[in-house]
Write a protein that holds these residues in place. Structure first.
Motif, PDB file in Angstrom:
ATOM      1  N   VAL A  19      28.721  -9.988 -82.168  1.00 45.92           N
ATOM      2  CA  VAL A  19      29.190 -10.025 -80.781  1.00 45.92           C
ATOM      3  C   VAL A  19      30.404 -10.943 -80.723  1.00 45.92           C
ATOM      4  N   ILE A  20      31.510 -10.436 -80.174  1.00 42.82           N
ATOM      5  CA  ILE A  20      32.757 -11.203 -80.116  1.00 42.82           C
ATOM      6  C   ILE A  20      33.223 -11.292 -78.676  1.00 42.82           C
ATOM      7  N   LEU A  21      33.487 -12.502 -78.218  1.00 37.90           N
ATOM      8  CA  LEU A  21      34.063 -12.738 -76.899  1.00 37.90           C
ATOM      9  C   LEU A  21      35.468 -13.288 -77.096  1.00 37.90           C
ATOM     10  N   ARG A  22      36.464 -12.602 -76.554  1.00 37.24           N
ATOM     11  CA  ARG A  22      37.857 -12.999 -76.718  1.00 37.24           C
ATOM     12  C   ARG A  22      38.481 -13.255 -75.347  1.00 37.24           C
ATOM     13  N   HIS A  23      38.797 -14.521 -75.069  1.00 37.53           N
ATOM     14  CA  HIS A  23      39.473 -14.925 -73.831  1.00 37.53           C
ATOM     15  C   HIS A  23      38.728 -14.412 -72.592  1.00 37.53           C
ATOM     16  N   ILE A  24      37.403 -14.514 -72.640  1.00 39.50           N
ATOM     17  CA  ILE A  24      36.569 -14.024 -71.533  1.00 39.50           C
ATOM     18  C   ILE A  24      36.672 -14.979 -70.339  1.00 39.50           C
ATOM     19  N   ALA A  25      36.887 -14.406 -69.163  1.00 39.83           N
ATOM     20  CA  ALA A  25      36.963 -15.196 -67.930  1.00 39.83           C
ATOM     21  C   ALA A  25      36.238 -14.448 -66.820  1.00 39.83           C
ATOM     22  N   LYS A  26      35.744 -15.226 -65.844  1.00 38.39           N
ATOM     23  CA  LYS A  26      35.048 -14.636 -64.718  1.00 38.39           C
ATOM     24  C   LYS A  26      35.447 -15.355 -63.443  1.00 38.39           C
ATOM     25  N   ALA A  27      35.844 -14.586 -62.433  1.00 37.10           N
ATOM     26  CA  ALA A  27      36.145 -15.138 -61.117  1.00 37.10           C
ATOM     27  C   ALA A  27      35.576 -14.189 -60.072  1.00 37.10           C
ATOM     28  N   TYR A  28      34.958 -14.749 -59.043  1.00 39.99           N
ATOM     29  CA  TYR A  28      34.456 -13.935 -57.943  1.00 39.99           C
ATOM     30  C   TYR A  28      35.555 -13.780 -56.887  1.00 39.99           C
ATOM     31  N   ALA A  29      35.491 -12.728 -56.122  1.00 37.40           N
ATOM     32  CA  ALA A  29      36.529 -12.425 -55.138  1.00 37.40           C
ATOM     33  C   ALA A  29      36.722 -13.602 -54.181  1.00 37.40           C
ATOM     34  N   GLY A  30      37.966 -14.060 -54.083  1.00 35.86           N
ATOM     35  CA  GLY A  30      38.302 -15.142 -53.175  1.00 35.86           C
ATOM     36  C   GLY A  30      37.862 -16.517 -53.629  1.00 35.86           C
ATOM     37  N   ASN A  79      36.024 -19.838 -68.062  1.00 33.19           N
ATOM     38  CA  ASN A  79      37.445 -20.030 -68.379  1.00 33.19           C
ATOM     39  C   ASN A  79      37.735 -19.777 -69.858  1.00 33.19           C
ATOM     40  N   ASP A  80      38.387 -18.690 -70.173  1.00 32.22           N
ATOM     41  CA  ASP A  80      38.954 -18.451 -71.505  1.00 32.22           C
ATOM     42  C   ASP A  80      37.962 -18.789 -72.621  1.00 32.22           C
ATOM     43  N   VAL A  81      36.822 -18.108 -72.618  1.00 32.13           N
ATOM     44  CA  VAL A  81      35.772 -18.359 -73.619  1.00 32.13           C
ATOM     45  C   VAL A  81      36.008 -17.487 -74.846  1.00 32.13           C
ATOM     46  N   ILE A 126      33.494  -8.422 -66.005  1.00 27.33           N
ATOM     47  CA  ILE A 126      34.383  -9.328 -66.724  1.00 27.33           C
ATOM     48  C   ILE A 126      35.754  -9.294 -66.055  1.00 27.33           C
ATOM     49  N   THR A 127      36.244 -10.445 -65.635  1.00 25.04           N
ATOM     50  CA  THR A 127      37.537 -10.508 -64.947  1.00 25.04           C
ATOM     51  C   THR A 127      38.686 -10.350 -65.931  1.00 25.04           C
ATOM     52  N   ASP A 128      38.630 -11.093 -67.037  1.00 28.04           N
ATOM     53  CA  ASP A 128      39.669 -11.023 -68.073  1.00 28.04           C
ATOM     54  C   ASP A 128      39.014 -11.131 -69.436  1.00 28.04           C
ATOM     55  N   GLY A 129      39.727 -10.628 -70.436  1.00 25.00           N
ATOM     56  CA  GLY A 129      39.276 -10.770 -71.816  1.00 25.00           C
ATOM     57  C   GLY A 129      38.590  -9.529 -72.348  1.00 25.00           C
ATOM     58  N   ASP A 130      38.122  -9.626 -73.591  1.00 21.99           N
ATOM     59  CA  ASP A 130      37.512  -8.494 -74.285  1.00 21.99           C
ATOM     60  C   ASP A 130      36.144  -8.892 -74.827  1.00 21.99           C
ATOM     61  N   LEU A 131      35.172  -8.010 -74.617  1.00 15.20           N
ATOM     62  CA  LEU A 131      33.834  -8.180 -75.166  1.00 15.20           C
ATOM     63  C   LEU A 131      33.578  -7.055 -76.161  1.00 15.20           C
TER      64      LEU A 131
END
Length: 371
Positions: A4-15, A21-23, A56-61
């Motif tokens: 399992v690879i997490l690349r630059h994973i980020a999560k933000a909820y609307a507003g 942050n960049d995991v 996932i907001t940003d990044g690749d899983l």
């Protein structure tokens, strides 16, 4: 099983702000990785992102080399064990474990074989005809794990599965999970807020705070070489002792001096000398673990110890094989882990020796370890 690879994973909820942050994490095939941190650090959110229960907001899983960001949970070939077991109360143990396989229209003989094998691994063969209300919390947790095993997934995800169990049962179940990991040779990702669970279960541990990965390493590396002040204080029981001070030098001697000059430690013969030389005249935080403060420099030469520190014992906890002796330095509570036969009592004056090569130093501005 799978990597399992997490690349630059980020999560933000609307507003709202980002909660992850960049995991960047690589979980190797068949590895047991634990996500640990205080409440609100983002560990369960990160696990739910891997499971597909959070976007996932940003990044690749990637699982098994394939990007799965947009795949539905049922298509990720993962199995998740929750804190609350989530068993169907009207079904027997057998039917609870078989239910997901029946939804896939699997042949009944194959279902029976998978359920029987999982029950054997978990030693719950005698419970297959019972319903959840007739079982203990530990037994229900085994059933929840068994329901995951029968799916034969690529990755197992555990979200604080032991938090509803009492202390004794948690200890027993930790051992069972270690055995389960060895038997299944499975890739497992496990979330907990309990650093003892993390230390005893994980091949590697991810320490999280406020959505950031502060260190990702083996349990022993986290304990012996913490990367920063937070990890040093979070990992270990009792927690690491800390004392603020500064680095001073005179006549080619480099020393640590506490803020009120109560403690002065000559570092000129220690392994820290070179790393601390640039910090001359600057504030630092000293850290030392309880077991590295001793009554006598037993087994090592005197040069491996700092000058003794005289103090009064504030409190004593007898743990059987060891004693936790508490004392105060410059309004900071310290604890020393002494042998069980040590003769220490409340209010007793005592001289303690600090192991020089076991000291830790941290930059007070960045909170990073000085090495």
């Amino acid at each position: 099983m799978a990597e399992v690879i997490l690349r630059h994973i980020a999560k933000a909820y609307a507003g709202g702000p980002r909660v992850i942050n960049d995991v960047n994490i690589d979980v190797k095939d068949r590895e047991f990785v634990v996500l640990v941190g205080p409440s609100g650090c983002g560990k369960s959110t990160l696990l739910r992102m891997i499971a597909g229960l959070e976007d996932i907001t940003d990044g690749d899983l990637l699982i098994d080399g394939q990007r799965i960001n947009e795949r539905a949970p049922k298509d990720r070939d993962i199995a998740m064990v929750f804190q609350n077991y989530a068993l169907y109360p009207h079904m027997t143990v057998y039917d609870n474990m078989a239910f997901g396989l029946k939804l896939r229209n699997m042949a009944s003989d194959e279902i029976r074989q998978r359920v029987t094998n999982a029950a054997s691994i978990l030693e719950i063969e005698n419970l297959l005809d019972r319903k959840p209300k007739d079982m203990s919390g530990g037994q229900r947790q085994r059933v929840a794990i068994g329901r995951a095993i029968v799916r034969n997934p690529k990755v197992f995800l555990f979200d604080e599965p032991l938090s509803n169990l009492d202390a004794k049962l948690r200890g027993q179940t930790r051992i069972e999970l270690q055995k389960l990991h060895r038997d299944l040779q499975a890739t497992m990702i496990y979330v907990t807020h309990d650093q003892i669970e993390a230390m005893t279960l994980g091949d590697r541990i991810v320490v999280l705070r406020n959505g950031d990965v502060l260190q990702y390493d083996t349990p022993l590396a986290l304990y012996n070489q913490p990367a920063n002040l937070f990890v040093a204080g979070f990992i270990g029981s009792p927690p690491m002792n800390f004392l603020p001070g500064r680095i001073v030098s005179s006549d080619k001697e480099i020393s640590f001096e506490s803020s009120d000059s109560t403690v002065r430690i000559d570092l000129s013969m220690s392994a820290h000398q070179a790393a601390l030389a640039p910090y001359e005249g600057r504030d630092v935080m000293l850290g030392i673990r309880a077991e590295h403060i001793r009554e006598q420099p037993i087994g090592l030469s005197q040069r491996n110890y700092s000058a003794e520190t005289a103090t009064l014992i504030d409190a004593v906890e007898h743990m059987g094989s060891e004693i936790l002796a508490y004392f105060t330095i410059e309004d900071r509570r310290f604890v020393a882990k002494l042998p069980g036969d040590a003769s220490v009592t409340f209010g007793q004056p005592i001289s303690l020796f600090w192991e020089l090569d076991k000291l830790h130093f941290f930059d007070t501005q960045t909170e990073q370890a000085i090495r």
